[in-house]
Design a protein around this motif. Structure first.
Motif, PDB file in Angstrom:
ATOM      1  N   GLU A   1     -10.555 -63.477 -55.899  1.00 34.38           N
ATOM      2  CA  GLU A   1     -11.861 -64.106 -55.698  1.00 34.38           C
ATOM      3  C   GLU A   1     -11.744 -65.276 -54.716  1.00 34.38           C
ATOM      4  O   GLU A   1     -12.627 -65.473 -53.870  1.00 34.38           O
ATOM      5  N   ALA A   2     -10.656 -66.053 -54.823  1.00 25.16           N
ATOM      6  CA  ALA A   2     -10.467 -67.200 -53.920  1.00 25.16           C
ATOM      7  C   ALA A   2     -10.250 -66.755 -52.473  1.00 25.16           C
ATOM      8  O   ALA A   2     -10.550 -67.486 -51.536  1.00 25.16           O
ATOM      9  N   MET A   3      -9.723 -65.539 -52.317  1.00 25.72           N
ATOM     10  CA  MET A   3      -9.461 -65.010 -50.973  1.00 25.72           C
ATOM     11  C   MET A   3     -10.763 -64.794 -50.209  1.00 25.72           C
ATOM     12  O   MET A   3     -10.821 -64.970 -48.989  1.00 25.72           O
ATOM     13  N   GLY A   4     -11.822 -64.406 -50.927  1.00 29.91           N
ATOM     14  CA  GLY A   4     -13.104 -64.167 -50.275  1.00 29.91           C
ATOM     15  C   GLY A   4     -13.157 -62.839 -49.535  1.00 29.91           C
ATOM     16  O   GLY A   4     -12.199 -62.064 -49.543  1.00 29.91           O
ATOM     17  N   GLU A   5     -14.286 -62.582 -48.884  1.00 35.20           N
ATOM     18  CA  GLU A   5     -14.491 -61.311 -48.192  1.00 35.20           C
ATOM     19  C   GLU A   5     -13.963 -61.314 -46.755  1.00 35.20           C
ATOM     20  O   GLU A   5     -13.680 -60.268 -46.178  1.00 35.20           O
ATOM     21  N   ARG A   6     -13.855 -62.503 -46.154  1.00 33.76           N
ATOM     22  CA  ARG A   6     -13.561 -62.611 -44.723  1.00 33.76           C
ATOM     23  C   ARG A   6     -12.270 -61.894 -44.301  1.00 33.76           C
ATOM     24  O   ARG A   6     -12.279 -61.142 -43.312  1.00 33.76           O
ATOM     25  N   PRO A   7     -11.127 -62.090 -44.991  1.00 30.38           N
ATOM     26  CA  PRO A   7      -9.884 -61.419 -44.543  1.00 30.38           C
ATOM     27  C   PRO A   7     -10.007 -59.901 -44.502  1.00 30.38           C
ATOM     28  O   PRO A   7      -9.500 -59.263 -43.566  1.00 30.38           O
ATOM     29  N   MET A   8     -10.698 -59.306 -45.487  1.00 32.98           N
ATOM     30  CA  MET A   8     -10.844 -57.852 -45.507  1.00 32.98           C
ATOM     31  C   MET A   8     -11.781 -57.392 -44.388  1.00 32.98           C
ATOM     32  O   MET A   8     -11.592 -56.322 -43.795  1.00 32.98           O
ATOM     33  N   GLU A   9     -12.811 -58.201 -44.078  1.00 32.47           N
ATOM     34  CA  GLU A   9     -13.726 -57.861 -42.981  1.00 32.47           C
ATOM     35  C   GLU A   9     -13.000 -57.908 -41.637  1.00 32.47           C
ATOM     36  O   GLU A   9     -13.212 -57.045 -40.775  1.00 32.47           O
TER      37      GLU A   9
END
Length: 229
Positions: free
Chosen positions: A118-126
């Motif tokens: 959850e802390a990683m967020g969506e941005r790295p996967m995008e």
């Protein structure tokens, strides 16, 4: 060799370390996809599944151990499956202890990994998707490395929690020397027999072990906080 650590005590220590190691490895394999789904899903089932995962945190160990004993017994659903496969019943065996330990320690593995995802967020996967990485490639090459502190915390907590189990272990495995007797039940046996000196040696070892685990987690969290922007 210290004479206060007799053959039974050494056997209990060996069995405890074996149980905690296997539980930790299997828990990380089970917890990773479950934590990923809980961290990213918007399904209505997220709440009920998260509550089931966290249930061992609030249930008395004897309650969980009682229902596990029923489930693994000859009339229980898991017991009937294992008997149909020719394995007999798993209650009062090492494998019964292993199943109980995995269920009992599940939130200690799932929640740290879920919070890391959850802390990683969506941005790295995008960003990985824009570079044409498949979802599986992005998960192994981006998500897992970024969530490494959560995996380390989950492994430490799962191992330590399994080492300290008592109620679930006693209900599912009893206290059979060399087979299901671990350190916590060995201490219980010493106290019942009024062997306080032997109980002190094992209990003191557990106390030092727990302190070292908490100190290590504290240092790890401080290091992670400094690294993260």
């Amino acid at each position: 060799m210290n004479p206060l650590l007799d053959v039974d005590a050494l056997s209990a220590i060996r069995l405890t370390l074996e149980l905690a190691s296997l539980t930790t490895v299997l828990l990380l394999l089970v917890a990773t996809p479950l934590a990923w789904w809980l961290a990213r899903t918007t399904s209505w089932w997220r709440g009920p599944v998260g509550a089931i995962v966290a249930l061992p945190l609030v249930l008395p160990p004897t309650v969980l151990g009682f229902y596990m004993l029923i489930a693994l017994g000859p009339q229980g659903p898991m017991g009937q499956i294992t008997q149909a496969l020719g394995w007999g019943t798993l209650s009062f065996t090492f494998y019964g202890l292993l199943i109980g330990s995995i269920i009992y320690s599940l939130p200690f593995a799932v929640q740290p990994i879920q919070h890391a995802f959850e802390a990683m967020g969506e941005r790295p996967m995008e960003v990985a998707a824009t570079l044409r990485a498949t979802p599986l490639d992005a998960f192994f090459s981006v998500a897992l490395p970024l969530a490494r502190p959560g995996f380390i915390t989950a492994a430490i907590l799962s191992f330590a929690h399994t080492v300290g189990e008592f109620g679930v272990v006693l209900m599912i495995g009893g206290n059979i020397p060399g087979k299901t007797r671990v350190v916590s039940t060995q201490i219980y046996g010493h106290v019942e027999a009024m062997e306080y000196t032997q109980a002190h040696w094992l209990a003191g070892g557990m106390l030092v072990f727990s302190f070292v685990v908490l100190l290590g987690l504290n240092l790890l969290n401080r290091k992670t906080t400094r690294v993260m922007p």
